[in-house]
Design an enzyme around this catalytic site. Structure first.
Site, short mmCIF file in Angstrom:
data_model
loop_
_atom_site.label_atom_id
_atom_site.label_comp_id
_atom_site.label_asym_id
_atom_site.label_seq_id
_atom_site.Cartn_x
_atom_site.Cartn_y
_atom_site.Cartn_z
N GLY A 181 -63.20 51.85 91.72
CA GLY A 181 -63.96 52.63 90.76
C GLY A 181 -63.72 52.06 89.37
N LEU A 224 -56.88 50.01 87.06
CA LEU A 224 -57.14 48.68 86.50
C LEU A 224 -56.74 48.60 85.03
CD1 LEU A 224 -60.58 47.92 88.18
CD2 LEU A 224 -58.34 46.99 88.82
N GLU A 266 -61.69 58.78 88.08
CA GLU A 266 -62.73 58.25 87.18
C GLU A 266 -63.20 59.31 86.17
OE1 GLU A 266 -62.87 55.17 87.14
OE2 GLU A 266 -61.91 54.86 89.07
N HIS A 286 -60.72 59.48 83.43
CA HIS A 286 -60.93 58.40 82.45
C HIS A 286 -61.94 58.84 81.39
CE1 HIS A 286 -58.75 54.80 83.49
NE2 HIS A 286 -59.17 54.80 84.74
ZN ZN Z 1 -58.27 53.85 86.27
#
Ligand code: ZN
Length: 189
Positions: free
Chosen positions: A46, A99, A141, A144
């Site tokens: 994602g 990430l 997500e 985020h």
């Molecule tokens: Zn993340």
């Protein structure tokens, strides 16, 4: 289409809420194409728009689910519902990764199921519902887009451990605010 650099913890775009999308412009369509390409290059499941530095409320996902092809798509202006009760932390078998905190994994108890509603790029309603990894992805997500990283949600000794890891990596402090998945892998950042 292009792979875009991924923002790293400490980058301003990751730590404040993103803006609702009022109109899907050509610029937004290009952003979403690039987000898919960037997610693939980084081998992520994602990616939120602020992970490539765009502060708009959009995420893409490409997440393995049991017995079938990956759940894959884009959600504009997602609204999250958390379902069920998170298990005790000690029952978490898999760590969560990000990430934007590349190469690190820490256990975080998430709700076992989740549902996200929003729209696609053409304004059609989208509902994504899942359990396990997909539920984790949907919660991760939307966090985020609300301006939170998963490590903000860690508690107790794990939180201290994560803080230490971030310090050791020298992110933010050394001005490392992005990494390029077309040039390196998350483990080597
Ligand atoms: Zn993340």
């Amino acid at each position: 289409m292009a792979v875009r650099p991924i923002t790293v913890i400490g980058h301003k775009a990751l730590h404040s809420p993103t803006k609702k999308v009022k109109e899907v412009t050509e610029e937004i369509r290009t952003l979403v194409e690039d987000m898919f390409e960037t997610m693939e290059a980084a081998e992520g499941v994602g990616l939120a728009a602020n992970q490539v530095g765009s502060r708009v409320r959009i995420f893409v996902y490409d997440c393995p689910v049991p017995d079938g092809p990956n759940a894959r798509g884009v959600v504009v202006n997602p609204v999250l519902e958390r379902l069920g009760t998170p298990p005790p932390l000690e029952e978490e078998e898999h760590g969560e990764g990000c990430l934007s905190v590349p190469g690190e994994w820490f256990p975080l108890a998430r709700h076992p199921r989740a549902r996200v509603t929003g729209t696609d790029l053409d304004g059609n309603e989208v509902v994504v519902e899942g359990e396990g990894l997909l539920a984790r992805c949907l919660q991760h997500e939307t966090d985020h887009l609300d301006g939170y990283l998963y490590i903000d949600r860690l508690t107790g000794p794990v939180k201290a451990e994560a803080r230490e890891a971030v310090k050791d990596r020298g992110w933010a402090a050394d001005g490392v605010l992005r990494w390029d998945p077309s040039e390196t892998t998350a483990d080597k950042v």
